[in-house]
Design an enzyme around this catalytic site. Structure first.
Site, PDB file in Angstrom:
ATOM      1  N   LYS A  97       4.985   8.375   9.564  1.00 52.68           N
ATOM      2  CA  LYS A  97       4.558   7.682  10.770  1.00 52.68           C
ATOM      3  C   LYS A  97       5.529   7.840  11.927  1.00 52.68           C
ATOM      4  CE  LYS A  97       1.518   4.495   8.257  1.00 52.68           C
ATOM      5  NZ  LYS A  97       0.227   5.054   8.630  1.00 52.68           N
ATOM      6  N   TYR A 115       0.855  -1.193   0.000  1.00 53.82           N
ATOM      7  CA  TYR A 115       0.000   0.000   0.000  1.00 53.82           C
ATOM      8  C   TYR A 115       0.886   1.236   0.000  1.00 53.82           C
ATOM      9  CZ  TYR A 115      -3.364   3.490   1.639  1.00 53.82           C
ATOM     10  OH  TYR A 115      -4.152   4.602   1.760  1.00 53.82           O
ATOM     11  N   ASP A 125       9.424   2.299   0.072  1.00 52.52           N
ATOM     12  CA  ASP A 125       8.385   2.944   0.856  1.00 52.52           C
ATOM     13  C   ASP A 125       8.572   2.483   2.303  1.00 52.52           C
ATOM     14  OD1 ASP A 125       6.114   3.708   2.199  1.00 52.52           O
ATOM     15  OD2 ASP A 125       4.753   3.280   0.545  1.00 52.52           O
TER      16      ASP A 125
END
Length: 441
Positions: free
Chosen positions: A276, A151, A248
């Site tokens: 994050k 994702y 990523d």
């Protein structure tokens, strides 16, 4: 048997929210823990350390941690104090740079192997968009390779083939309506951990592929580490064909070590996206990478042709959070603690599975682990389809009923929080034994 109090207060708040917010929530992913197992809404009122408290006063040990941003602990006093002090002096100017954002970039560049230069953003999706745009700009090519089950946010060219139904594998499976068909025409979707498939794609399309983007450890489909040689193989094939390799590390960055997965695995990408855990819950993302590619963002006569802008980029509060988060991660030896806690938890869960005679296994990497039911291991998305997702969900609900918040959405993994106490770890182990016995009956 549930130890939780009813959620009437949460239900009333959700009904109020629905009058002014679509569905009563501000992010589609929040539907994954908006209700208890009886379908009653749950809203959380307090967060501190490794604990959440809902509006009915129920307490939970948190293994979701905001989907990854919380690494030191909820409402960490050191990070919050650093942000308060910084924003009392300066908020947002909108011109030039500041000492704080330079220091934050220096700290990232000193720790992440591939980071010659750093650009700060606000969300993960936007830095993914900039990374792909850069790959296309510097190569003059259009095609991008992504992997099933990985994702990368809402950016149209990679907003596909995340959690797909079996019948949608092998074709473009968009995660949203409203996208132009042209947006994904140049996206090639391949199985994760299958180097031969990547090599075949380059044989067919090599002169047209601008880059390969992946989660180096696939946490958006649970906890799926790279198989031996996979990341190095991607590095080799992209080098051979003049394409960029993009990691990523929005979830994995800082969570698995100060240098991310690239440091642990010894493979350097050309560009890296992070977010994050880099700011312990404050809205900060970053794109870093090799100087020859990052210079594309230099404005006007100072650099390249790729536009990178955002009103809130390198906001004072966020930069203070980055600097203090890095400081505290190292001073508290967080990653050493994660290895210790994770091993204690996963060894105990394996023992519980064996004692109950339940077919299951645990996969783990750094500060993340997941318990699955069926025969393992999982190395690619198709392996998930052979597991017992209903038992996975039931086990998670049993844990939630016992005050251990492990999101009930298959195949999500659990993320550690540096504020976990030994008592909370033991509470988790005891609850896991009860939950595994419950699902085995």
């Amino acid at each position: 048997m549930s130890n939780q109090q009813p959620h009437a207060e949460s239900a009333a708040l959700i009904e109020r929210a629905k009058r002014v917010t679509p569905g009563g929530i501000n992010s589609t992913s929040r539907t994954q823990m908006m209700e208890d197992r009886q379908g009653n809404p749950v809203c959380f009122e307090e967060a501190s350390g490794a604990e959440l408290v809902d509006r009915s006063g129920n307490r939970y040990v948190d293994y979701n941690n905001g989907w990854g941003p919380i690494i030191l602990g909820h409402c960490d006093p050191d990070v919050n104090e650093a942000v308060a002090q910084a924003t009392a002096k300066r908020d947002i100017v909108g011109m030039s740079t500041s000492e704080l954002e330079v220091r934050a970039a220096e700290l990232v560049a000193e720790r992440v192997p591939s980071a010659d230069k750093v650009q700060f953003g606000t969300t993960g999706s936007e830095v993914v968009a900039h990374a792909i745009r850069t790959a296309r700009a510097v190569t003059g090519r259009e095609k991008i390779i992504k992997f099933q089950g990985n994702y990368h946010g809402w950016y149209d060219p990679v907003a596909l083939n995340y959690i797909s139904e079996p019948e949608n594998l092998g074709q473009h499976d968009l995660i949203t309506t409203g996208m132009l068909p042209e947006a994904t025409e140049e996206t090639i979707v391949l199985p994760y951990n299958d180097l031969a498939a990547v090599e075949a794609a380059f044989e067919e399309h090599g002169d047209d592929i601008a880059g390969v983007i992946l989660e180096p450890v696939a946490h958006d489909m649970g906890c799926v580490p790279p198989v031996d040689g996979y990341l190095q193989g991607l590095r080799d094939v992209t080098d051979d064909h003049g394409a960029l390799l993009i990691f990523d590390e929005i979830i994995t960055g800082f969570r698995h070590g100060m240098g991310g997965v690239q440091e642990r695995e010894g493979v350097e990408p050309d560009l890296t996206t992070m977010a994050k855990a880099v700011a312990n819950g404050y809205p900060v993302s970053l794109l870093c990478g090799k100087d020859e590619y990052m210079r594309q963002f230099g404005p006007g006569a100072r650099g390249g042709s790729v536009y990178f802008a955002g009103t809130y980029n390198a906001h004072t509060g966020g930069m203070a959070a980055v600097v203090e988060t890095i400081t505290q991660l190292e001073e508290r030896n967080v990653h050493e603690r994660f290895e210790e806690v994770r091993t204690t938890l996963t060894d105990a869960i394996r023992d519980h599975l064996a004692d109950a005679g339940v077919e299951g296994f645990v996969q783990e990497y750094g500060g993340v682990f997941a318990t699955y039911f069926g025969e393992g291991p999982v190395t690619k998305y198709r392996d998930l389809l052979d597991l017992d997702d209903e038992k996975f969900t039931e086990y998670r609900w049993e844990m939630i009923d016992r005050g251990i918040l492990m999101v009930s959405k298959f195949p999500r993994a659990n993320l550690l929080n540096a504020s976990l106490t030994d008592e909370q770890v033991q509470e988790t182990i005891d609850a896991a034994g009860e939950a595994i016995r419950a699902v085995s009956e």
